[in-house]
Design a protein around this motif. Structure first.
Motif, PDB file in Angstrom:
ATOM      1  N   GLU A   1      -1.472   5.010   7.344  1.00  0.00           N
ATOM      2  CA  GLU A   1      -2.185   5.522   6.263  1.00  0.00           C
ATOM      3  C   GLU A   1      -3.274   5.950   6.664  1.00  0.00           C
ATOM      4  O   GLU A   1      -4.017   5.881   7.727  1.00  0.00           O
ATOM      5  CB  GLU A   1      -2.381   4.410   5.373  1.00  0.00           C
ATOM      6  CG  GLU A   1      -3.287   3.230   6.026  1.00  0.00           C
ATOM      7  CD  GLU A   1      -3.983   2.171   5.082  1.00  0.00           C
ATOM      8  OE1 GLU A   1      -3.323   2.334   3.852  1.00  0.00           O
ATOM      9  OE2 GLU A   1      -4.527   1.328   5.497  1.00  0.00           O
TER      10      GLU A   1
ATOM     11  N   SER B   1      -4.564  -1.944  10.899  1.00  0.00           N
ATOM     12  CA  SER B   1      -4.438  -0.951  12.098  1.00  0.00           C
ATOM     13  C   SER B   1      -4.415  -1.617  13.364  1.00  0.00           C
ATOM     14  O   SER B   1      -5.568  -2.468  13.449  1.00  0.00           O
ATOM     15  CB  SER B   1      -5.590   0.129  11.914  1.00  0.00           C
ATOM     16  OG  SER B   1      -5.344   1.167  12.712  1.00  0.00           O
TER      17      SER B   1
ATOM     18  N   TYR C   1      -5.615   5.041  -3.680  1.00  0.00           N
ATOM     19  CA  TYR C   1      -6.591   3.948  -3.191  1.00  0.00           C
ATOM     20  C   TYR C   1      -7.803   4.181  -4.134  1.00  0.00           C
ATOM     21  O   TYR C   1      -8.990   3.455  -3.675  1.00  0.00           O
ATOM     22  CB  TYR C   1      -7.236   4.660  -1.666  1.00  0.00           C
ATOM     23  CG  TYR C   1      -5.998   4.725  -0.772  1.00  0.00           C
ATOM     24  CD1 TYR C   1      -5.607   3.702  -0.095  1.00  0.00           C
ATOM     25  CD2 TYR C   1      -5.219   6.065  -0.634  1.00  0.00           C
ATOM     26  CE1 TYR C   1      -4.703   3.719   0.852  1.00  0.00           C
ATOM     27  CE2 TYR C   1      -4.174   5.811   0.350  1.00  0.00           C
ATOM     28  CZ  TYR C   1      -3.806   4.921   1.173  1.00  0.00           C
ATOM     29  OH  TYR C   1      -3.049   4.784   1.872  1.00  0.00           O
TER      30      TYR C   1
ATOM     31  N   ASN D   1      -7.276   6.135   6.318  1.00  0.00           N
ATOM     32  CA  ASN D   1      -7.983   4.808   6.372  1.00  0.00           C
ATOM     33  C   ASN D   1      -9.180   4.611   5.001  1.00  0.00           C
ATOM     34  O   ASN D   1      -9.917   5.747   4.849  1.00  0.00           O
ATOM     35  CB  ASN D   1      -8.903   4.899   7.537  1.00  0.00           C
ATOM     36  CG  ASN D   1      -9.509   3.352   7.952  1.00  0.00           C
ATOM     37  OD1 ASN D   1      -9.639   2.500   7.041  1.00  0.00           O
ATOM     38  ND2 ASN D   1      -9.850   3.013   9.208  1.00  0.00           N
TER      39      ASN D   1
ATOM     40  N   TRP E   1       2.046   3.347   1.807  1.00  0.00           N
ATOM     41  CA  TRP E   1       2.203   3.891   3.481  1.00  0.00           C
ATOM     42  C   TRP E   1       2.665   5.238   3.589  1.00  0.00           C
ATOM     43  O   TRP E   1       3.437   5.697   2.949  1.00  0.00           O
ATOM     44  CB  TRP E   1       3.233   2.709   4.011  1.00  0.00           C
ATOM     45  CG  TRP E   1       2.853   1.124   4.023  1.00  0.00           C
ATOM     46  CD1 TRP E   1       3.267   0.374   3.172  1.00  0.00           C
ATOM     47  CD2 TRP E   1       1.746   0.712   4.334  1.00  0.00           C
ATOM     48  NE1 TRP E   1       2.882  -0.777   3.180  1.00  0.00           N
ATOM     49  CE2 TRP E   1       1.606  -0.443   4.070  1.00  0.00           C
ATOM     50  CE3 TRP E   1       0.717   1.201   5.281  1.00  0.00           C
ATOM     51  CZ2 TRP E   1       0.811  -1.766   4.508  1.00  0.00           C
ATOM     52  CZ3 TRP E   1      -0.191   0.114   5.664  1.00  0.00           C
ATOM     53  CH2 TRP E   1      -0.205  -1.165   5.426  1.00  0.00           C
ATOM     54  N   LEU E   2       2.338   5.680   4.632  1.00  0.00           N
ATOM     55  CA  LEU E   2       2.720   7.056   5.070  1.00  0.00           C
ATOM     56  C   LEU E   2       4.192   6.654   5.899  1.00  0.00           C
ATOM     57  O   LEU E   2       5.200   7.357   5.646  1.00  0.00           O
ATOM     58  CB  LEU E   2       1.955   8.037   5.977  1.00  0.00           C
ATOM     59  CG  LEU E   2       0.865   8.736   5.113  1.00  0.00           C
ATOM     60  CD1 LEU E   2       0.018   9.431   6.418  1.00  0.00           C
ATOM     61  CD2 LEU E   2       1.342   9.723   4.166  1.00  0.00           C
TER      62      LEU E   2
ATOM     63  N   ARG F   1       0.757  -1.147  -0.033  1.00  0.00           N
ATOM     64  CA  ARG F   1       0.058  -0.197   0.149  1.00  0.00           C
ATOM     65  C   ARG F   1       0.906   1.270  -0.086  1.00  0.00           C
ATOM     66  O   ARG F   1       1.900   1.228   0.278  1.00  0.00           O
ATOM     67  CB  ARG F   1      -0.932   0.032   1.020  1.00  0.00           C
ATOM     68  CG  ARG F   1      -1.722  -1.220   1.365  1.00  0.00           C
ATOM     69  CD  ARG F   1      -2.386  -1.289   2.464  1.00  0.00           C
ATOM     70  NE  ARG F   1      -3.809  -0.417   2.709  1.00  0.00           N
ATOM     71  CZ  ARG F   1      -4.907  -0.919   2.927  1.00  0.00           C
ATOM     72  NH1 ARG F   1      -4.978  -2.386   3.171  1.00  0.00           N
ATOM     73  NH2 ARG F   1      -5.880  -0.096   2.937  1.00  0.00           N
TER      74      ARG F   1
END
Length: 325
Positions: free
Chosen positions: A258, A200, A293, A260, A184-185, A182
């Motif tokens: 991330e 999460s 997303y 949601n 990701w941050l 994904r």
């Protein structure tokens, strides 16, 4: 100094270690100084069973595995059908009406028209009860909660052969870093583990973001549609898009993995009714979609816990923002 001078060598090593420690401490203090107060915790909700009701709390232990209270950890139980496939509120909306509570060493469940079901909140591990289940993409091993629980959930949902599983404290969890890639941050670490939640350890949502969304809806929704663990008030609507890390109270630190991404689950209200117009998902898609997303609009944040601790309603919340580019 030479190696033949052990005293000087020890002093040099001690000095180097002290300098390194001081340097690390100064970097940490500098980072802490950049944290910004954004609001306060207004609600804490523990969801023992994925897709079922919540236990509202005044305080909770925020652990690396999720919120924990009286020995019960968030989303460590799950309803499955034959083959270990999860059952959720998208398929069975009335799961939201299953109300959990904790009484001594029992986790209890109540539902309309049903007697109270009691299961051990910390059951003894029994390999003969191990089953493979599929909470999302990657399968994992859990433990069947037994015949009584199976008969209860099967009758309530009208699903033949449904049963409840639990992941006990010592059972293996899913490594977030090995799940579907994904954007990701903060890239997940190998210590980031989840049980039956998707990615999460702690799902967080924000009151002013909900107010913004509700201002666009003909029929406002409650925060219960989004099923967060922690609700925060004070920050600007969707300001969470600009955050990297969070601190709650004096001790709990977390990374934002991330924003949601949301799906049809949010169209089911806490009363078990599904919105016929697919709201609030339909409206969220109009202004909260981003390219990584796809068609899943963003609401709230998924986090990983770096430092555990007790959090309570009223605790201040601080954030570290993304660098300005």
């Amino acid at each position: 100094m030479t190696v033949d001078d052990p005293l000087n060598l020890v002093l040099a090593l001690a000095t180097a270690s002290t300098i390194k420690y001081i340097g690390a401490s100064l970097c940490r203090l500098k980072k802490l100084a950049t944290y910004e107060f954004v609001g306060k915790v207004t609600a804490l909700d523990l969801y023992p069973v994925k897709s079922c009701g919540a236990i509202s709390l005044q305080s909770a232990n925020c652990t690396r595995g999720g919120l924990k209270h009286s020995g019960v950890t968030d989303r460590h139980w799950m309803v499955v059908r034959d083959g270990g496939v999860k059952v959720n509120i998208q398929q069975e909306p009335k799961m939201t009406l299953i109300t959990p509570s904790i009484h001594g060493n029992k986790l209890c469940f109540d539902a309309p028209g049903m007697p109270t079901l009691k299961v051990e909140k910390n059951p003894k591990e029994d390999p003969s009860l191990y089953v493979d289940c599929k909470p999302k993409v990657k399968a994992m091993t859990a433990m069947n909660c037994g015949k009584e629980a199976s008969e209860w959930i099967s009758k309530y949902l009208g699903i033949k052969g449904a049963y409840i599983v639990v992941s006990t404290e010592n059972m293996a969890k899913r490594d977030v870093s090995e799940l579907v890639p994904r954007p990701w941050l903060n890239v997940p670490e190998t210590t980031d583990k989840v049980t039956f939640s998707e990615v999460s350890m702690c799902n967080i949502a924000f009151e002013n973001s909900l107010k913004d969304l509700n201002s666009r809806l003909a029929n406002p929704v409650s925060m219960g549609n989004f099923r967060p663990n922690i609700i925060i008030n004070g920050s600007l609507a969707f300001d969470e898009d600009n955050w990297l890390e969070m601190r709650i109270g004096d001790s709990v630190y977390m990374r934002i993995l991330e924003p949601n991404p949301r799906c049809l689950l949010i169209t089911v209200a806490p009363d078990g009714k599904r919105d016929s117009n697919a709201e609030p998902l339909k409206t969220l898609r109009k202004f909260r979609k981003t390219k990584p997303y796809g068609d899943s609009p963003l609401f709230g944040v998924n986090t990983a816990i770096d430092r555990e601790g007790i959090i309570k309603i009223g605790d201040p919340v601080y954030v570290l923002r993304k660098p300005v580019t």
